[in-house]
Design a protein around this motif. Structure first.
Motif, mmCIF file in Angstrom:
data_model
loop_
_atom_site.group_PDB
_atom_site.id
_atom_site.type_symbol
_atom_site.label_atom_id
_atom_site.label_comp_id
_atom_site.label_asym_id
_atom_site.label_seq_id
_atom_site.Cartn_x
_atom_site.Cartn_y
_atom_site.Cartn_z
ATOM 1 N N LYS A 1 18.838 16.043 9.529
ATOM 2 C CA LYS A 1 19.766 16.629 10.498
ATOM 3 C C LYS A 1 20.708 15.579 11.067
ATOM 4 N N SER A 2 20.209 14.350 11.153
ATOM 5 C CA SER A 2 21.039 13.263 11.676
ATOM 6 C C SER A 2 21.799 12.524 10.579
ATOM 7 N N GLY A 3 21.662 13.025 9.340
ATOM 8 C CA GLY A 3 22.432 12.450 8.247
ATOM 9 C C GLY A 3 21.706 11.425 7.401
ATOM 10 N N THR A 4 20.389 11.308 7.552
ATOM 11 C CA THR A 4 19.609 10.335 6.785
ATOM 12 C C THR A 4 18.539 11.060 5.974
ATOM 13 N N LYS A 5 18.675 11.064 4.669
ATOM 14 C CA LYS A 5 17.701 11.740 3.808
ATOM 15 C C LYS A 5 16.658 10.718 3.345
ATOM 16 N N PRO A 6 15.377 10.987 3.557
ATOM 17 C CA PRO A 6 14.342 10.049 3.105
ATOM 18 C C PRO A 6 14.431 9.800 1.603
ATOM 19 N N VAL A 7 14.209 8.554 1.193
ATOM 20 C CA VAL A 7 14.257 8.212 -0.237
ATOM 21 C C VAL A 7 12.912 8.443 -0.909
ATOM 22 N N TYR A 8 11.861 8.615 -0.107
ATOM 23 C CA TYR A 8 10.527 8.834 -0.659
ATOM 24 C C TYR A 8 9.701 9.566 0.386
ATOM 25 N N ASN A 9 8.933 10.556 -0.073
ATOM 26 C CA ASN A 9 8.128 11.362 0.858
ATOM 27 C C ASN A 9 6.855 11.759 0.125
ATOM 28 N N VAL A 10 5.700 11.316 0.627
ATOM 29 C CA VAL A 10 4.449 11.582 -0.074
ATOM 30 C C VAL A 10 3.336 11.896 0.916
ATOM 31 N N LEU A 11 2.427 12.775 0.483
ATOM 32 C CA LEU A 11 1.226 13.085 1.248
ATOM 33 C C LEU A 11 0.032 12.442 0.554
ATOM 34 N N VAL A 12 -0.841 11.795 1.339
ATOM 35 C CA VAL A 12 -1.970 11.059 0.789
ATOM 36 C C VAL A 12 -3.258 11.522 1.459
ATOM 37 N N ASP B 1 -0.324 2.632 -5.774
ATOM 38 C CA ASP B 1 0.645 3.473 -6.478
ATOM 39 C C ASP B 1 1.714 3.989 -5.518
ATOM 40 N N GLU B 2 1.290 4.527 -4.383
ATOM 41 C CA GLU B 2 2.253 5.067 -3.421
ATOM 42 C C GLU B 2 3.186 3.980 -2.876
ATOM 43 N N MET B 3 2.622 2.808 -2.593
ATOM 44 C CA MET B 3 3.439 1.737 -2.027
ATOM 45 C C MET B 3 4.413 1.176 -3.061
ATOM 46 N N ASN B 4 3.987 1.079 -4.325
ATOM 47 C CA ASN B 4 4.905 0.622 -5.370
ATOM 48 C C ASN B 4 6.056 1.610 -5.566
ATOM 49 N N LYS B 5 5.746 2.895 -5.493
ATOM 50 C CA LYS B 5 6.797 3.911 -5.627
ATOM 51 C C LYS B 5 7.756 3.863 -4.435
ATOM 52 N N ALA B 6 7.208 3.624 -3.247
ATOM 53 C CA ALA B 6 8.072 3.511 -2.065
ATOM 54 C C ALA B 6 9.010 2.319 -2.224
ATOM 55 N N LYS B 7 8.466 1.202 -2.703
ATOM 56 C CA LYS B 7 9.302 0.005 -2.906
ATOM 57 C C LYS B 7 10.353 0.249 -3.986
ATOM 58 N N ALA B 8 9.953 0.908 -5.074
ATOM 59 C CA ALA B 8 10.882 1.183 -6.178
ATOM 60 C C ALA B 8 12.012 2.128 -5.755
ATOM 61 N N SER B 9 11.730 2.949 -4.731
ATOM 62 C CA SER B 9 12.756 3.880 -4.245
ATOM 63 C C SER B 9 13.847 3.167 -3.453
ATOM 64 N N GLY B 10 13.621 1.892 -3.178
ATOM 65 C CA GLY B 10 14.594 1.132 -2.394
ATOM 66 C C GLY B 10 14.375 1.233 -0.902
ATOM 67 N N ALA B 11 13.220 1.746 -0.484
ATOM 68 C CA ALA B 11 12.947 1.944 0.939
ATOM 69 C C ALA B 11 13.088 0.635 1.718
ATOM 70 N N ASP B 12 13.766 0.718 2.876
ATOM 71 C CA ASP B 12 13.877 -0.448 3.738
ATOM 72 C C ASP B 12 13.096 -0.277 5.038
ATOM 73 N N VAL B 13 12.354 0.828 5.148
ATOM 74 C CA VAL B 13 11.435 1.029 6.268
ATOM 75 C C VAL B 13 10.378 2.057 5.847
ATOM 76 N N LEU B 14 9.130 1.823 6.231
ATOM 77 C CA LEU B 14 8.043 2.771 5.979
ATOM 78 C C LEU B 14 7.754 3.541 7.261
ATOM 79 N N MET B 15 7.597 4.854 7.137
ATOM 80 C CA MET B 15 7.312 5.681 8.301
ATOM 81 C C MET B 15 6.025 6.475 8.047
ATOM 82 N N PRO B 16 4.881 5.968 8.515
ATOM 83 C CA PRO B 16 3.610 6.674 8.310
ATOM 84 C C PRO B 16 3.313 7.666 9.437
#
Length: 396
Positions: free
Chosen positions: A194-205, A214-229
Protein backbone atom coordinates in the motif's frame (compact mmCIF):
# COMPACT_ATOMS: atom_id res chain seq x y z
CA UNK A 1 -25.35 -4.31 87.88
CA UNK A 2 -29.00 -4.35 86.80
CA UNK A 3 -28.73 -0.68 85.86
CA UNK A 4 -26.72 -1.75 82.75
CA UNK A 5 -29.47 -3.73 81.09
CA UNK A 6 -31.68 -0.78 79.99
CA UNK A 7 -28.65 1.07 78.67
CA UNK A 8 -27.38 -2.00 76.84
CA UNK A 9 -30.81 -2.46 75.28
CA UNK A 10 -30.88 1.15 74.15
CA UNK A 11 -27.43 0.85 72.57
CA UNK A 12 -28.51 -2.31 70.75
CA UNK A 13 -31.64 -0.59 69.48
CA UNK A 14 -29.59 2.33 68.16
CA UNK A 15 -27.19 -0.10 66.44
CA UNK A 16 -30.07 -1.90 64.76
CA UNK A 17 -31.51 1.40 63.61
CA UNK A 18 -28.19 2.56 62.17
CA UNK A 19 -27.67 -0.73 60.37
CA UNK A 20 -31.16 -0.50 59.01
CA UNK A 21 -30.39 2.91 57.56
CA UNK A 22 -26.89 2.07 56.32
CA UNK A 23 -26.97 -1.66 55.82
CA UNK A 24 -23.92 -1.60 53.52
CA UNK A 25 -21.67 -0.40 56.35
CA UNK A 26 -22.93 -3.14 58.68
CA UNK A 27 -22.43 -6.04 56.31
CA UNK A 28 -19.24 -7.48 54.94
CA UNK A 29 -19.25 -6.93 51.19
CA UNK A 30 -18.76 -9.82 48.84
CA UNK A 31 -15.40 -9.74 47.03
CA UNK A 32 -15.07 -8.31 43.55
CA UNK A 33 -14.21 -11.43 41.56
CA UNK A 34 -12.01 -10.99 38.50
CA UNK A 35 -11.25 -13.94 36.24
CA UNK A 36 -7.68 -14.30 34.94
CA UNK A 37 -7.12 -16.60 31.97
CA UNK A 38 -3.35 -17.07 32.00
CA UNK A 39 -1.04 -19.62 30.39
CA UNK A 40 1.16 -20.12 33.46
CA UNK A 41 2.50 -23.34 31.97
CA UNK A 42 3.25 -24.27 28.38
CA UNK A 43 5.13 -22.50 25.56
CA UNK A 44 3.89 -18.99 26.44
CA UNK A 45 4.47 -19.21 30.17
CA UNK A 46 7.40 -16.75 30.31
CA UNK A 47 5.16 -13.81 29.44
CA UNK A 48 2.21 -15.09 31.45
CA UNK A 49 4.20 -15.60 34.65
CA UNK A 50 5.55 -12.04 34.42
CA UNK A 51 2.09 -10.65 33.73
CA UNK A 52 0.76 -12.62 36.68
CA UNK A 53 3.25 -10.91 38.98
CA UNK A 54 1.87 -7.56 37.87
CA UNK A 55 -1.72 -8.73 38.34
CA UNK A 56 -1.05 -10.02 41.85
CA UNK A 57 0.84 -6.87 42.88
CA UNK A 58 -1.99 -4.61 41.70
CA UNK A 59 -4.55 -6.69 43.60
CA UNK A 60 -2.50 -6.54 46.78
CA UNK A 61 -1.99 -2.79 46.41
CA UNK A 62 -5.70 -2.11 45.85
CA UNK A 63 -6.84 -4.41 48.67
CA UNK A 64 -4.40 -2.82 51.10
CA UNK A 65 -5.99 0.52 50.25
CA UNK A 66 -9.49 -0.69 51.06
CA UNK A 67 -10.52 -2.38 47.84
CA UNK A 68 -12.84 -1.08 45.13
CA UNK A 69 -15.94 0.69 46.43
CA UNK A 70 -15.43 -1.23 49.67
CA UNK A 71 -15.02 -4.60 47.91
CA UNK A 72 -11.75 -6.51 48.15
CA UNK A 73 -10.59 -7.96 44.84
CA UNK A 74 -10.40 -11.72 44.48
CA UNK A 75 -8.48 -12.95 41.44
CA UNK A 76 -9.73 -16.31 40.13
CA UNK A 77 -6.84 -17.67 38.06
CA UNK A 78 -7.13 -20.45 35.53
CA UNK A 79 -4.08 -21.86 33.73
CA UNK A 80 -4.94 -22.41 30.07
CA UNK A 81 -1.44 -23.74 29.20
CA UNK A 82 -1.84 -21.87 25.90
CA UNK A 83 -4.64 -24.22 24.76
CA UNK A 84 -7.66 -22.52 23.08
CA UNK A 85 -10.00 -25.35 24.14
CA UNK A 86 -8.96 -24.95 27.76
CA UNK A 87 -9.38 -21.19 27.44
CA UNK A 88 -13.00 -21.64 26.34
CA UNK A 89 -13.79 -24.18 29.05
CA UNK A 90 -12.21 -22.06 31.78
CA UNK A 91 -13.99 -18.94 30.51
CA UNK A 92 -17.31 -20.75 30.92
CA UNK A 93 -16.28 -21.88 34.40
CA UNK A 94 -15.38 -18.34 35.41
CA UNK A 95 -18.71 -17.03 34.14
CA UNK A 96 -21.16 -19.71 35.26
CA UNK A 97 -19.49 -21.23 38.34
CA UNK A 98 -17.23 -18.56 39.79
CA UNK A 99 -19.58 -15.69 38.83
CA UNK A 100 -16.79 -13.22 38.03
CA UNK A 101 -17.55 -9.58 37.24
CA UNK A 102 -14.83 -9.25 34.59
CA UNK A 103 -12.22 -11.38 32.83
CA UNK A 104 -8.62 -10.56 31.93
CA UNK A 105 -7.09 -12.47 29.02
CA UNK A 106 -6.36 -14.98 27.64
CA UNK A 107 -2.70 -14.20 27.12
CA UNK A 108 -2.33 -15.02 23.42
CA UNK A 109 -4.36 -14.24 20.33
CA UNK A 110 -5.08 -17.87 19.39
CA UNK A 111 -6.80 -18.54 22.71
CA UNK A 112 -8.58 -15.20 22.55
CA UNK A 113 -10.05 -15.91 19.12
CA UNK A 114 -11.79 -18.91 20.69
CA UNK A 115 -12.81 -17.45 24.05
CA UNK A 116 -13.84 -13.85 23.35
CA UNK A 117 -17.11 -14.79 21.55
CA UNK A 118 -18.08 -16.95 24.54
CA UNK A 119 -17.40 -14.17 27.05
CA UNK A 120 -19.13 -11.60 24.83
CA UNK A 121 -22.26 -13.75 24.51
CA UNK A 122 -22.70 -13.66 28.28
CA UNK A 123 -22.09 -9.90 28.44
CA UNK A 124 -19.05 -10.07 30.74
CA UNK A 125 -16.49 -7.22 30.50
CA UNK A 126 -13.24 -8.56 29.04
CA UNK A 127 -9.80 -6.94 29.07
CA UNK A 128 -8.03 -8.14 25.91
CA UNK A 129 -4.25 -8.66 25.92
CA UNK A 130 -3.91 -10.33 22.51
CA UNK A 131 -2.73 -8.22 19.56
CA UNK A 132 -4.61 -9.59 16.52
CA UNK A 133 -6.78 -6.79 15.20
CA UNK A 134 -9.92 -8.90 14.85
CA UNK A 135 -10.09 -9.57 18.59
CA UNK A 136 -11.99 -6.33 19.15
CA UNK A 137 -15.21 -5.17 17.52
CA UNK A 138 -17.62 -2.73 19.20
CA UNK A 139 -20.60 -4.37 17.49
CA UNK A 140 -19.73 -8.05 17.95
CA UNK A 141 -17.88 -7.76 21.28
CA UNK A 142 -19.14 -4.53 22.90
CA UNK A 143 -17.61 -5.29 26.32
CA UNK A 144 -14.18 -6.42 25.10
CA UNK A 145 -11.60 -3.64 25.55
CA UNK A 146 -7.98 -4.06 24.45
CA UNK A 147 -5.17 -2.90 26.76
CA UNK A 148 -2.22 -4.04 24.65
CA UNK A 149 -1.25 -2.54 21.29
CA UNK A 150 -2.63 -4.02 18.07
CA UNK A 151 -0.73 -6.16 15.61
CA UNK A 152 -1.19 -3.43 13.00
CA UNK A 153 0.62 -0.99 15.27
CA UNK A 154 3.61 -3.35 15.45
CA UNK A 155 3.53 -3.89 11.68
CA UNK A 156 3.28 -0.19 10.87
CA UNK A 157 6.14 0.69 13.22
CA UNK A 158 8.39 -2.01 11.70
CA UNK A 159 7.49 -1.15 8.10
CA UNK A 160 8.08 2.54 8.71
CA UNK A 161 11.46 1.86 10.29
CA UNK A 162 12.64 -0.42 7.47
CA UNK A 163 11.49 1.82 4.63
CA UNK A 164 11.68 5.37 5.96
CA UNK A 165 14.47 5.21 8.54
CA UNK A 166 16.79 2.50 7.24
CA UNK A 167 15.85 3.46 3.67
CA UNK A 168 15.45 -0.16 2.57
CA UNK A 169 13.16 -1.23 -0.27
CA UNK A 170 13.87 -4.94 -0.78
CA UNK A 171 12.13 -6.61 2.13
CA UNK A 172 12.03 -10.34 2.85
CA UNK A 173 9.16 -11.42 5.10
CA UNK A 174 9.71 -14.63 7.05
CA UNK A 175 6.80 -15.74 9.26
CA UNK A 176 5.78 -18.94 10.97
CA UNK A 177 2.92 -21.22 9.94
CA UNK A 178 0.78 -20.52 13.02
CA UNK A 179 -2.46 -18.62 12.65
CA UNK A 180 -0.69 -15.56 13.96
CA UNK A 181 2.27 -15.85 11.60
CA UNK A 182 0.14 -16.51 8.53
CA UNK A 183 -2.18 -13.57 9.21
CA UNK A 184 0.67 -11.20 10.06
CA UNK A 185 2.76 -12.06 7.01
CA UNK A 186 -0.23 -11.24 4.84
CA UNK A 187 -0.99 -8.01 6.69
CA UNK A 188 2.63 -6.85 6.68
CA UNK A 189 2.95 -7.47 2.93
CA UNK A 190 -0.33 -5.66 2.23
CA UNK A 191 0.74 -2.65 4.31
CA UNK A 192 4.10 -2.48 2.51
CA UNK A 193 2.47 -2.71 -0.93
CA UNK A 194 0.00 0.00 0.00
CA UNK A 195 2.94 2.30 0.66
CA UNK A 196 4.58 1.35 -2.62
CA UNK A 197 7.04 -1.34 -1.46
CA UNK A 198 6.46 -4.90 -2.67
CA UNK A 199 8.32 -7.60 -0.69
CA UNK A 200 10.95 -9.43 -2.75
CA UNK A 201 10.51 -12.64 -0.75
CA UNK A 202 7.71 -13.95 1.46
CA UNK A 203 7.78 -17.37 3.13
CA UNK A 204 6.03 -19.25 5.92
CA UNK A 205 8.15 -21.60 8.04
CA UNK A 206 7.15 -24.27 10.55
CA UNK A 207 8.19 -22.78 13.92
CA UNK A 208 9.83 -26.11 14.83
CA UNK A 209 11.97 -26.32 11.69
CA UNK A 210 15.59 -26.62 12.77
CA UNK A 211 17.42 -25.67 9.55
CA UNK A 212 16.62 -22.32 7.91
CA UNK A 213 19.53 -22.40 5.45
CA UNK A 214 17.30 -22.84 2.40
CA UNK A 215 14.96 -19.98 3.31
CA UNK A 216 17.81 -17.62 4.18
CA UNK A 217 19.72 -18.41 0.97
CA UNK A 218 16.58 -17.72 -1.06
CA UNK A 219 16.04 -14.45 0.80
CA UNK A 220 19.63 -13.42 0.03
CA UNK A 221 19.31 -14.48 -3.62
CA UNK A 222 16.18 -12.32 -3.92
CA UNK A 223 18.34 -9.28 -3.24
CA UNK A 224 16.73 -8.59 0.13
CA UNK A 225 18.31 -5.71 2.03
CA UNK A 226 16.27 -6.23 5.21
CA UNK A 227 14.71 -9.29 6.88
CA UNK A 228 11.31 -8.90 8.52
CA UNK A 229 10.40 -11.88 10.76
CA UNK A 230 6.89 -12.23 12.20
CA UNK A 231 6.78 -14.93 14.84
CA UNK A 232 6.48 -15.15 18.61
CA UNK A 233 8.66 -18.28 18.64
CA UNK A 234 11.97 -17.52 20.36
CA UNK A 235 13.46 -20.70 18.93
CA UNK A 236 12.61 -19.85 15.33
CA UNK A 237 13.84 -16.26 15.66
CA UNK A 238 17.08 -17.42 17.28
CA UNK A 239 17.66 -19.90 14.43
CA UNK A 240 17.04 -17.11 11.91
CA UNK A 241 19.62 -14.88 13.63
CA UNK A 242 22.08 -17.78 13.90
CA UNK A 243 21.73 -18.64 10.21
CA UNK A 244 22.22 -15.01 9.23
CA UNK A 245 25.30 -14.82 11.42
CA UNK A 246 26.79 -18.09 10.23
CA UNK A 247 26.30 -16.90 6.64
CA UNK A 248 28.20 -13.70 7.40
CA UNK A 249 25.22 -11.78 6.02
CA UNK A 250 24.81 -8.69 8.19
CA UNK A 251 21.49 -7.63 6.69
CA UNK A 252 19.26 -5.68 9.15
CA UNK A 253 16.48 -7.60 10.90
CA UNK A 254 13.33 -5.63 11.76
CA UNK A 255 10.16 -7.07 13.26
CA UNK A 256 8.35 -8.72 16.16
CA UNK A 257 9.05 -7.71 19.81
CA UNK A 258 10.19 -11.24 20.65
CA UNK A 259 13.35 -10.49 18.63
CA UNK A 260 14.63 -8.72 21.74
CA UNK A 261 13.17 -11.06 24.35
CA UNK A 262 15.60 -12.31 26.99
CA UNK A 263 15.10 -16.06 26.16
CA UNK A 264 16.62 -15.51 22.71
CA UNK A 265 20.05 -14.51 24.01
CA UNK A 266 21.16 -17.93 25.36
CA UNK A 267 20.02 -19.55 22.10
CA UNK A 268 22.41 -17.54 19.93
CA UNK A 269 25.64 -19.11 18.67
CA UNK A 270 27.40 -15.79 19.31
CA UNK A 271 26.15 -12.71 21.21
CA UNK A 272 27.02 -10.45 18.27
CA UNK A 273 24.41 -12.23 16.14
CA UNK A 274 21.84 -9.97 17.80
CA UNK A 275 23.53 -6.87 16.38
CA UNK A 276 21.79 -4.90 13.63
CA UNK A 277 18.38 -6.18 14.77
CA UNK A 278 15.46 -3.94 15.71
CA UNK A 279 12.13 -4.82 17.30
CA UNK A 280 8.81 -3.10 17.88
CA UNK A 281 8.61 -1.93 21.48
CA UNK A 282 6.99 0.63 23.75
CA UNK A 283 7.89 4.15 24.78
CA UNK A 284 7.05 3.29 28.40
CA UNK A 285 9.78 0.61 28.41
CA UNK A 286 12.41 2.53 26.43
CA UNK A 287 15.31 4.23 28.20
CA UNK A 288 17.06 7.34 26.91
CA UNK A 289 20.77 7.99 26.36
CA UNK A 290 21.28 8.44 30.10
CA UNK A 291 19.47 5.19 30.90
CA UNK A 292 16.40 6.97 32.28
CA UNK A 293 12.90 5.47 32.00
CA UNK A 294 9.48 7.16 32.37
CA UNK A 295 8.66 7.93 36.01
CA UNK A 296 5.71 5.51 36.23
CA UNK A 297 7.85 2.61 34.97
CA UNK A 298 10.68 3.41 37.37
CA UNK A 299 8.26 3.64 40.28
CA UNK A 300 6.66 0.25 39.60
CA UNK A 301 10.06 -1.38 39.08
CA UNK A 302 11.27 -0.04 42.41
CA UNK A 303 8.11 -1.22 44.19
CA UNK A 304 8.02 -4.74 42.78
CA UNK A 305 11.69 -5.52 42.12
CA UNK A 306 12.16 -7.58 45.29
CA UNK A 307 9.33 -9.92 44.23
CA UNK A 308 10.82 -10.69 40.82
CA UNK A 309 13.79 -12.73 42.00
CA UNK A 310 16.82 -11.92 44.07
CA UNK A 311 16.22 -8.17 44.01
CA UNK A 312 18.92 -7.63 41.40
CA UNK A 313 18.57 -6.77 37.73
CA UNK A 314 15.30 -7.78 36.06
CA UNK A 315 16.14 -10.44 33.47
CA UNK A 316 12.96 -10.40 31.36
CA UNK A 317 10.92 -7.79 29.49
CA UNK A 318 9.34 -5.67 32.20
CA UNK A 319 6.47 -4.56 30.00
CA UNK A 320 4.77 -7.88 30.73
CA UNK A 321 4.62 -6.99 34.43
CA UNK A 322 3.40 -3.48 33.65
CA UNK A 323 0.64 -4.78 31.37
CA UNK A 324 -0.59 -7.23 34.01
CA UNK A 325 -0.56 -4.48 36.62
CA UNK A 326 -2.49 -2.10 34.37
CA UNK A 327 -5.26 -4.61 33.56
CA UNK A 328 -6.31 -4.75 37.21
CA UNK A 329 -6.00 -0.99 37.66
CA UNK A 330 -8.20 -0.50 34.60
CA UNK A 331 -10.93 -2.70 36.06
CA UNK A 332 -10.63 -0.82 39.35
CA UNK A 333 -11.05 2.46 37.44
CA UNK A 334 -14.11 1.22 35.52
CA UNK A 335 -15.88 -0.23 38.58
CA UNK A 336 -15.22 2.93 40.62
CA UNK A 337 -16.46 5.10 37.77
CA UNK A 338 -19.54 2.92 37.26
CA UNK A 339 -20.24 2.83 40.99
CA UNK A 340 -21.11 -0.85 40.67
CA UNK A 341 -20.22 -4.11 38.94
CA UNK A 342 -23.14 -3.84 36.53
CA UNK A 343 -21.70 -4.95 33.13
CA UNK A 344 -23.49 -2.22 31.16
CA UNK A 345 -22.24 0.45 33.56
CA UNK A 346 -18.68 -0.90 33.32
CA UNK A 347 -18.93 -0.85 29.53
CA UNK A 348 -20.00 2.79 29.62
CA UNK A 349 -17.17 3.65 32.02
CA UNK A 350 -14.61 2.17 29.65
CA UNK A 351 -16.19 3.88 26.64
CA UNK A 352 -15.80 7.23 28.41
CA UNK A 353 -12.21 6.61 29.53
CA UNK A 354 -9.80 9.18 28.15
CA UNK A 355 -6.07 9.41 28.88
CA UNK A 356 -6.14 7.03 31.85
CA UNK A 357 -2.54 6.96 33.13
CA UNK A 358 -1.24 3.41 33.34
CA UNK A 359 2.36 2.19 33.50
CA UNK A 360 2.47 0.27 30.22
CA UNK A 361 0.43 2.96 28.45
CA UNK A 362 -2.00 5.85 28.73
CA UNK A 363 -5.39 4.45 27.68
CA UNK A 364 -8.29 5.95 25.76
CA UNK A 365 -11.44 4.23 24.52
CA UNK A 366 -14.69 5.50 22.98
CA UNK A 367 -18.15 4.15 22.09
CA UNK A 368 -16.83 3.04 18.68
CA UNK A 369 -13.22 2.38 19.72
CA UNK A 370 -12.11 -0.70 21.62
CA UNK A 371 -8.34 -0.35 21.18
CA UNK A 372 -6.96 1.70 24.04
CA UNK A 373 -3.25 1.73 23.24
CA UNK A 374 -1.96 4.90 21.49
CA UNK A 375 -0.21 4.20 18.17
CA UNK A 376 2.47 6.83 18.81
CA UNK A 377 3.61 4.90 21.91
CA UNK A 378 4.84 1.98 19.76
CA UNK A 379 8.53 2.62 19.06
CA UNK A 380 11.45 0.68 17.63
CA UNK A 381 14.10 -0.65 19.98
CA UNK A 382 17.64 -1.94 19.51
CA UNK A 383 17.27 -5.69 20.07
CA UNK A 384 20.68 -6.04 21.72
CA UNK A 385 20.14 -3.16 24.18
CA UNK A 386 18.35 -5.07 26.96
CA UNK A 387 19.04 -3.62 30.39
CA UNK A 388 17.10 -4.29 33.59
CA UNK A 389 13.91 -5.23 31.76
CA UNK A 390 13.94 -2.33 29.29
CA UNK A 391 15.46 -1.34 25.92
CA UNK A 392 17.08 1.56 24.14
CA UNK A 393 15.41 3.44 21.30
CA UNK A 394 16.59 2.51 17.82
CA UNK A 395 18.42 5.24 15.86
CA UNK A 396 16.04 7.41 13.88
Amino acid sequence: MSWWYPIRGAVAAIAVTVCGLTSVSCQKKEPLKIGWLSSLTGPLSTAAIAENRGVEFAVEEINNSGGVNGQKIEIVTRDTAGDPTKAVNFAKQLIFVDKVSAIIGPVNSGESLASIPVVAQEGIPNIIIGTLDELTDPAKYPRAFRAICTNSQWINAANNYAVNVLKKSKIAIIADTTGYGTATAKAAAAALEKSGTKPVYNVLVDPNKTDLTDEMNKAKASGADVLMPWSASTGLLARLLNTRGDMGWNVPVVGHPVLMAAPIRPLLNKPEYLQNAFAAGYSSMTYDESGKLPAATTRLKDQIRGRLGDGGEIDFSFWWVALGYDTVKLIEHAVKTAGSTDPAAIQKAFENTKDFPGVYATYTWAPEQRNGYPAQAVVMNIASSFKDGAYKAAPH
